[in-house]
Design a protein around this motif. Structure first.
Motif, PDB file in Angstrom:
ATOM      1  N   SER A 168       0.813  -1.222   0.000  1.00  8.88           N
ATOM      2  CA  SER A 168       0.000   0.000   0.000  1.00  8.88           C
ATOM      3  C   SER A 168       0.841   1.264   0.000  1.00  8.88           C
ATOM      4  O   SER A 168       0.379   2.325  -0.434  1.00  8.88           O
ATOM      5  N   ASP A 169       2.090   1.187   0.470  1.00  8.09           N
ATOM      6  CA  ASP A 169       2.949   2.372   0.501  1.00  8.09           C
ATOM      7  C   ASP A 169       3.295   2.869  -0.898  1.00  8.09           C
ATOM      8  O   ASP A 169       3.730   4.002  -1.063  1.00  8.09           O
ATOM      9  N   ARG A 170       3.119   2.004  -1.901  1.00  9.79           N
ATOM     10  CA  ARG A 170       3.439   2.398  -3.271  1.00  9.79           C
ATOM     11  C   ARG A 170       2.212   2.863  -4.037  1.00  9.79           C
ATOM     12  O   ARG A 170       2.317   3.177  -5.226  1.00  9.79           O
ATOM     13  N   GLN A 171       1.063   2.944  -3.376  1.00 14.79           N
ATOM     14  CA  GLN A 171      -0.178   3.302  -4.061  1.00 14.79           C
ATOM     15  C   GLN A 171      -0.306   4.815  -4.227  1.00 14.79           C
ATOM     16  O   GLN A 171      -1.174   5.458  -3.641  1.00 14.79           O
ATOM     17  N   HIS A 172       0.578   5.363  -4.999  1.00 16.20           N
ATOM     18  CA  HIS A 172       0.539   6.778  -5.371  1.00 16.20           C
ATOM     19  C   HIS A 172       0.625   6.835  -6.897  1.00 16.20           C
ATOM     20  O   HIS A 172       1.416   6.082  -7.494  1.00 16.20           O
ATOM     21  N   PRO A 173      -0.143   7.694  -7.534  1.00 15.09           N
ATOM     22  CA  PRO A 173      -0.157   7.716  -9.005  1.00 15.09           C
ATOM     23  C   PRO A 173       1.223   7.874  -9.648  1.00 15.09           C
ATOM     24  O   PRO A 173       1.561   7.142 -10.584  1.00 15.09           O
ATOM     25  N   GLY A 174       2.019   8.809  -9.152  1.00 12.95           N
ATOM     26  CA  GLY A 174       3.332   9.018  -9.750  1.00 12.95           C
ATOM     27  C   GLY A 174       4.242   7.814  -9.577  1.00 12.95           C
ATOM     28  O   GLY A 174       4.930   7.398 -10.513  1.00 12.95           O
ATOM     29  N   THR A 175       4.244   7.257  -8.370  1.00 14.08           N
ATOM     30  CA  THR A 175       5.066   6.078  -8.087  1.00 14.08           C
ATOM     31  C   THR A 175       4.624   4.902  -8.948  1.00 14.08           C
ATOM     32  O   THR A 175       5.450   4.193  -9.544  1.00 14.08           O
ATOM     33  N   THR A 176       3.319   4.687  -9.013  1.00 16.27           N
ATOM     34  CA  THR A 176       2.777   3.596  -9.817  1.00 16.27           C
ATOM     35  C   THR A 176       3.149   3.767 -11.289  1.00 16.27           C
ATOM     36  O   THR A 176       3.510   2.800 -11.971  1.00 16.27           O
ATOM     37  N   ALA A 177       3.069   4.998 -11.788  1.00 15.94           N
ATOM     38  CA  ALA A 177       3.417   5.263 -13.186  1.00 15.94           C
ATOM     39  C   ALA A 177       4.878   4.923 -13.465  1.00 15.94           C
ATOM     40  O   ALA A 177       5.206   4.347 -14.505  1.00 15.94           O
ATOM     41  N   LEU A 178       5.757   5.263 -12.547  1.00 18.44           N
ATOM     42  CA  LEU A 178       7.170   4.956 -12.725  1.00 18.44           C
ATOM     43  C   LEU A 178       7.418   3.451 -12.710  1.00 18.44           C
ATOM     44  O   LEU A 178       8.243   2.935 -13.480  1.00 18.44           O
ATOM     45  N   ILE A 179       6.704   2.743 -11.849  1.00 18.26           N
ATOM     46  CA  ILE A 179       6.820   1.283 -11.792  1.00 18.26           C
ATOM     47  C   ILE A 179       6.367   0.666 -13.114  1.00 18.26           C
ATOM     48  O   ILE A 179       7.031  -0.219 -13.669  1.00 18.26           O
ATOM     49  N   LEU A 180       5.239   1.133 -13.627  1.00 19.01           N
ATOM     50  CA  LEU A 180       4.713   0.594 -14.884  1.00 19.01           C
ATOM     51  C   LEU A 180       5.657   0.883 -16.048  1.00 19.01           C
ATOM     52  O   LEU A 180       5.857   0.037 -16.925  1.00 19.01           O
ATOM     53  N   THR A 181       6.223   2.068 -16.068  1.00 21.14           N
ATOM     54  CA  THR A 181       7.177   2.419 -17.126  1.00 21.14           C
ATOM     55  C   THR A 181       8.388   1.490 -17.082  1.00 21.14           C
ATOM     56  O   THR A 181       8.843   0.998 -18.121  1.00 21.14           O
ATOM     57  N   ALA A 182       8.897   1.238 -15.871  1.00 19.92           N
ATOM     58  CA  ALA A 182      10.049   0.355 -15.714  1.00 19.92           C
ATOM     59  C   ALA A 182       9.737  -1.054 -16.202  1.00 19.92           C
ATOM     60  O   ALA A 182      10.518  -1.660 -16.959  1.00 19.92           O
ATOM     61  N   LEU A 183       8.588  -1.588 -15.786  1.00 18.59           N
ATOM     62  CA  LEU A 183       8.219  -2.951 -16.157  1.00 18.59           C
ATOM     63  C   LEU A 183       7.927  -3.088 -17.649  1.00 18.59           C
ATOM     64  O   LEU A 183       8.336  -4.060 -18.291  1.00 18.59           O
ATOM     65  N   GLN A 184       7.211  -2.103 -18.217  1.00 19.01           N
ATOM     66  CA  GLN A 184       6.853  -2.192 -19.631  1.00 19.01           C
ATOM     67  C   GLN A 184       8.093  -2.115 -20.519  1.00 19.01           C
ATOM     68  O   GLN A 184       8.190  -2.813 -21.532  1.00 19.01           O
ATOM     69  N   LYS A 185       9.059  -1.277 -20.134  1.00 23.52           N
ATOM     70  CA  LYS A 185      10.279  -1.184 -20.947  1.00 23.52           C
ATOM     71  C   LYS A 185      11.058  -2.492 -20.914  1.00 23.52           C
ATOM     72  O   LYS A 185      11.596  -2.933 -21.940  1.00 23.52           O
ATOM     73  N   GLN A 186      11.121  -3.126 -19.748  1.00 16.82           N
ATOM     74  CA  GLN A 186      11.779  -4.433 -19.671  1.00 16.82           C
ATOM     75  C   GLN A 186      10.982  -5.477 -20.450  1.00 16.82           C
ATOM     76  O   GLN A 186      11.543  -6.317 -21.155  1.00 16.82           O
ATOM     77  N   LYS A 187       9.664  -5.404 -20.354  1.00 17.45           N
ATOM     78  CA  LYS A 187       8.792  -6.346 -21.064  1.00 17.45           C
ATOM     79  C   LYS A 187       8.967  -6.217 -22.576  1.00 17.45           C
ATOM     80  O   LYS A 187       8.912  -7.217 -23.313  1.00 17.45           O
ATOM     81  N   ASN A 188       9.173  -5.004 -23.044  1.00 16.54           N
ATOM     82  CA  ASN A 188       9.310  -4.766 -24.482  1.00 16.54           C
ATOM     83  C   ASN A 188      10.554  -5.420 -25.077  1.00 16.54           C
ATOM     84  O   ASN A 188      10.651  -5.567 -26.304  1.00 16.54           O
ATOM     85  N   LEU A 189      11.498  -5.816 -24.219  1.00  9.36           N
ATOM     86  CA  LEU A 189      12.688  -6.506 -24.721  1.00  9.36           C
ATOM     87  C   LEU A 189      12.356  -7.918 -25.185  1.00  9.36           C
ATOM     88  O   LEU A 189      13.118  -8.526 -25.939  1.00  9.36           O
ATOM     89  N   GLY A 190      11.191  -8.437 -24.723  1.00  6.52           N
ATOM     90  CA  GLY A 190      10.716  -9.737 -25.179  1.00  6.52           C
ATOM     91  C   GLY A 190      11.529 -10.926 -24.690  1.00  6.52           C
ATOM     92  O   GLY A 190      11.608 -11.949 -25.384  1.00  6.52           O
ATOM     93  N   LYS A 191      12.104 -10.830 -23.504  1.00  5.42           N
ATOM     94  CA  LYS A 191      12.973 -11.897 -23.020  1.00  5.42           C
ATOM     95  C   LYS A 191      12.433 -12.636 -21.797  1.00  5.42           C
ATOM     96  O   LYS A 191      13.076 -13.571 -21.301  1.00  5.42           O
ATOM     97  N   PHE A 192      11.290 -12.227 -21.273  1.00  6.55           N
ATOM     98  CA  PHE A 192      10.712 -12.930 -20.130  1.00  6.55           C
ATOM     99  C   PHE A 192      10.188 -14.290 -20.560  1.00  6.55           C
ATOM    100  O   PHE A 192       9.778 -14.478 -21.720  1.00  6.55           O
ATOM    101  N   SER A 193      10.184 -15.225 -19.624  1.00 11.03           N
ATOM    102  CA  SER A 193       9.525 -16.507 -19.882  1.00 11.03           C
ATOM    103  C   SER A 193       8.034 -16.237 -20.054  1.00 11.03           C
ATOM    104  O   SER A 193       7.527 -15.180 -19.656  1.00 11.03           O
ATOM    105  N   GLU A 194       7.329 -17.178 -20.622  1.00 13.50           N
ATOM    106  CA  GLU A 194       5.891 -16.988 -20.844  1.00 13.50           C
ATOM    107  C   GLU A 194       5.167 -16.736 -19.534  1.00 13.50           C
ATOM    108  O   GLU A 194       4.290 -15.862 -19.453  1.00 13.50           O
ATOM    109  N   GLU A 195       5.530 -17.466 -18.496  1.00 17.25           N
ATOM    110  CA  GLU A 195       4.883 -17.308 -17.185  1.00 17.25           C
ATOM    111  C   GLU A 195       5.164 -15.939 -16.593  1.00 17.25           C
ATOM    112  O   GLU A 195       4.261 -15.251 -16.105  1.00 17.25           O
ATOM    113  N   ALA A 196       6.423 -15.521 -16.619  1.00 13.41           N
ATOM    114  CA  ALA A 196       6.800 -14.217 -16.067  1.00 13.41           C
ATOM    115  C   ALA A 196       6.181 -13.084 -16.874  1.00 13.41           C
ATOM    116  O   ALA A 196       5.717 -12.082 -16.309  1.00 13.41           O
ATOM    117  N   ASP A 197       6.160 -13.234 -18.183  1.00  9.59           N
ATOM    118  CA  ASP A 197       5.580 -12.206 -19.049  1.00  9.59           C
ATOM    119  C   ASP A 197       4.101 -12.011 -18.743  1.00  9.59           C
ATOM    120  O   ASP A 197       3.618 -10.877 -18.683  1.00  9.59           O
TER     121      ASP A 197
END
Length: 273
Positions: free
Chosen positions: A168-197
């Motif tokens: 719950s400490d991370r439930q702030h719009p700006g913080t959440t947006a930064l988390i999503l940006t970080a994850l999506q950029k890593q996801k875009n590399l296309g290297k996660f396993s199917e389960e992790a992706d």
């Protein structure tokens, strides 16, 4: 760019959203030029955080010559060990240098980008040398992950930890947006396993729904926060959601062309537009 004060001088006929965005951008860049003119061409006092957003906003609006001037200042801030001050600022610089290098590569406008490549390499080496400290601070993590992705470096463990350590400490719009940006950029590399992706996809989807639910009158309390959120929506392929808030962003621009009379907030807003 010349000075202009047209942020709210609306024409009799309502402007289309596209025209309104262009008008807002012109006024914003004019304010930046006026604001920085007092430095007499020296930008050494601008913080790395502000400088990177300033560079990116000019690049994305196709002002490469101006961005190149700011890039020279950024390069001067790099220390011998590759750092730009600390992990977070170094990560910001890596993302900025990556974008600038890619831009100059693709546009072939005669600018030498070897300095950018070398500087980015040294900065990435610095980040990698402090791998054991990456998870110590959430805000370091959310800048390091996209920086690595921008440099083509896949980091699975840190990405998954970012999902798994949600609280719950991370439930702030700006913080959440930064988390999503970080994850999506890593996801875009296309290297996660199917389960992790799939796990990351589910996490991102859930958080995007939450961000939409806490939006009030088209924005998320603060302009800078709203810009980070809108950029996250665009990166996560939710451009239609971001577009719904653009009229608010242009309407919140001050008559002098700035957002909140602040360099970083103005640069972030221009980057979002």
């Amino acid at each position: 760019m010349t000075s202009c004060n047209i942020a709210h001088n609306f024409q009799a006929e309502p402007l289309t959203l596209s025209a309104e965005i262009t008008r807002a951008a012109d006024a914003g860049f004019s304010w930046i030029a006026d604001h920085l003119s007092s430095t007499n061409g020296s930008f050494s006092d601008i913080a790395v955080k502000d400088l990177t957003n300033l560079i990116l906003s000019h690049l994305y609006w196709n002002y490469p010559q101006i961005s190149f001037l700011y890039l020279q200042t950024l390069l001067l801030k790099q220390e011998e060990n590759g750092s730009f001050g600390d992990l977070r600022e170094t990560a910001r610089a890596v993302s900025c240098l990556s974008a600038a290098y890619s831009y100059l590569e693709s546009h072939s406008n005669g600018m030498d980008n070897s300095d950018l490549f070398i500087a980015r390499g040294k900065a990435v080496t610095y980040l990698l040398a402090y791998r054991e400290n990456w998870g110590d601070n959430l805000y370091d993590t959310v800048y390091i992950l996209p920086a690595l992705a921008d440099a083509g470096i896949f980091e699975e463990d840190l990405s998954l930890a970012l999902c798994e350590n949600d609280d719950s400490d991370r439930q702030h719009p700006g913080t959440t947006a930064l988390i999503l940006t970080a994850l999506q950029k890593q996801k875009n590399l296309g290297k996660f396993s199917e389960e992790a992706d799939f796990m990351i996809f589910e996490f991102i989807s859930e958080k995007l729904k939450w961000l939409t639910s806490v939006r009030e009158n088209g924005f998320w309390k603060y302009t800078a926060t709203s810009s980070l959120v809108l950029q996250a929506f665009v990166l996560c392929n939710q451009k239609h959601v971001a577009a719904e808030s653009l009229p608010w962003l242009t309407a919140s621009q001050k008559e002098n062309g700035s957002w909140e009379n602040d360099l970083n907030t103005t640069s972030l807003s221009l980057l979002t537009l």
